[in-house]
Write an enzyme that holds these catalytic residues in place. Structure first.
Site, PDB file in Angstrom:
ATOM      1  CG  ASP A   1     118.863  26.830 -35.934  1.00 13.39           C
ATOM      2  OD1 ASP A   1     119.212  27.669 -35.400  1.00 13.39           O
ATOM      3  OD2 ASP A   1     119.206  25.966 -36.244  1.00 13.39           O
TER       4      ASP A   1
ATOM      5  N   GLY B   1     117.765  29.292 -41.025  1.00 19.97           N
ATOM      6  CA  GLY B   1     117.015  29.868 -42.186  1.00 19.97           C
ATOM      7  C   GLY B   1     116.941  28.969 -43.678  1.00 19.97           C
TER       8      GLY B   1
HETATM    9  P1  5GP Z   1     116.706  26.115 -40.116  1.00 21.59           P
HETATM   10  O1  5GP Z   1     116.600  25.515 -41.641  1.00 21.59           O
HETATM   11  O2  5GP Z   1     116.148  27.371 -39.748  1.00 21.59           O
HETATM   12  O3  5GP Z   1     118.124  25.864 -39.684  1.00 21.59           O
HETATM   13  O4  5GP Z   1     115.811  24.871 -39.193  1.00 21.59           O
HETATM   14  C1  5GP Z   1     114.661  24.880 -39.061  1.00 21.59           C
HETATM   15  C2  5GP Z   1     114.153  23.856 -38.706  1.00 21.59           C
HETATM   16  O5  5GP Z   1     115.216  23.004 -37.811  1.00 21.59           O
HETATM   17  C3  5GP Z   1     112.897  23.661 -37.486  1.00 21.59           C
HETATM   18  O6  5GP Z   1     111.635  23.616 -38.351  1.00 21.59           O
HETATM   19  C4  5GP Z   1     113.290  22.709 -36.447  1.00 21.59           C
HETATM   20  O7  5GP Z   1     112.493  21.592 -37.027  1.00 21.59           O
HETATM   21  C5  5GP Z   1     114.663  22.432 -36.421  1.00 21.59           C
HETATM   22  N1  5GP Z   1     115.380  23.179 -35.458  1.00 21.59           N
HETATM   23  C6  5GP Z   1     116.159  24.228 -35.430  1.00 21.59           C
HETATM   24  N2  5GP Z   1     116.490  24.558 -34.186  1.00 21.59           N
HETATM   25  C7  5GP Z   1     115.875  23.758 -33.492  1.00 21.59           C
HETATM   26  C8  5GP Z   1     115.804  23.699 -32.015  1.00 21.59           C
HETATM   27  O8  5GP Z   1     116.441  24.481 -31.190  1.00 21.59           O
HETATM   28  N3  5GP Z   1     115.091  22.529 -31.394  1.00 21.59           N
HETATM   29  C9  5GP Z   1     114.353  21.507 -32.149  1.00 21.59           C
HETATM   30  N4  5GP Z   1     113.842  20.848 -31.803  1.00 21.59           N
HETATM   31  N5  5GP Z   1     114.426  21.902 -33.408  1.00 21.59           N
HETATM   32  C10 5GP Z   1     115.273  22.928 -34.152  1.00 21.59           C
END
Ligand code: 5GP
Length: 180
Positions: free
Chosen positions: A105, A107
Site C-alpha cells: 500500500d 510501502g
Molecule cells: P503499507 O506499509 O504498504 O502501507 O501497508 C502494508 C500492510 O497494510 C499490508 O500488509 C496490510 O496488512 C495492510 N493493508 C494495506 N492496505 C490494505 C487493504 O486494502 N486491506 C487490508 N485488509 N489491509 C491493508
C-alpha cells in the site's frame, strides 16, 4: 452475493487462482538456475492464504518461514510504525529469499522489512505481492513479482482482514464499513 460488510467482489476465486498460477510460473523460471537454497518468507498474518497457494505453484525445492510485523491496528490507515512481533526461525544468510506479501500500500511497512532482511546478507532478496496499490505509495518499493494493481480501496478476504475478520473469505472484496 458478497459477504456481509464487503460491498463488491474485486477478484473472484478463479481470477486469484489464475494470478497465483502465473506468479508461480514466473518465480519457478526466475530461480531455475540458482543453486542456493530458496527460502520463501511470508509476512503474517495477511499473507498466509496467498502463501499457501503460491508455494504449491513454485516447482522447485524450498523451505518456508514466517515473520509477524505489526503495522495496522484495527483501523484502515497506516500508522507508519513497524514492529517485529515474531522473527524468522531460519537464517537467511546466503539463501535466496522470496518475501511474500498480501498487499503493498504505502510501502512503509515493506521497505522497513526489506532493509532489515538485507542486513542479514541473503544471497538475493526478491519481493512478491498479490495486490499492489500504486496510487498510495509513499516509499519506493521494487516489486519483482506482482499479482495485480488495484485501485485505492480497502480490501478484505483471501487472508486480508478488517479487525481480524474476513481472512477466510475465498475472494478479495471491497470493505464497505462496519456491520453488526
Ligand atoms: P503499507 O506499509 O504498504 O502501507 O501497508 C502494508 C500492510 O497494510 C499490508 O500488509 C496490510 O496488512 C495492510 N493493508 C494495506 N492496505 C490494505 C487493504 O486494502 N486491506 C487490508 N485488509 N489491509 C491493508
Amino acid at each position: 452475493m458478497p459477504e456481509q460488510g464487503l460491498t463488491r467482489t474485486l477478484l473472484s476465486k478463479e481470477e486469484i487462482a489464475s494470478i497465483v498460477a502465473r506468479l508461480g510460473r514466473e518465480i519457478t523460471e526466475h530461480y531455475k538456475d540458482s543453486d542456493n537454497e530458496l527460502i520463501v518468507v511470508g509476512l503474517l498474518r495477511g499473507s498466509f492464504v496467498f502463501m499457501a497457494d503460491l508455494v504449491r505453484q513454485i516447482k522447485r525445492p524450498m523451505i518456508t518461514d514466517f515473520m509477524t510485523i505489526s503495522s495496522y491496528g484495527d483501523s484502515t490507515t497506516s500508522s507508519g510504525d513497524v514492529k517485529v512481533v515474531m522473527d524468522l526461525d531460519e537464517s537467511i544468510t546466503g539463501r535466496d529469499v522470496l518475501l511474500v506479501e498480501d498487499i503493498i500500500d504505502t510501502g512503509n511497512t515493506f521497505s522497513k522489512v526489506v532493509r532489515m532482511l538485507k542486513g542479514r546478507k541473503p544471497a538475493s532478496l526478491r519481493i512478491c505481492t498479490l495486490l499492489n496499490k500504486p496510487s498510495r505509495r509513499q516509499v519506493k518499493v521494487k516489486i519483482d513479482f506482482c499479482g495485480i494493481d488495484i485501485p485505492d480501496e480497502f480490501v478484505c478476504g483471501y487472508g486480508l482482514d478488517y479487525a481480524q475478520k474476513y481472512r477466510n473469505v475465498p475472494y478479495v472484496g471491497i470493505y464497505g464499513g462496519p456491520v453488526d
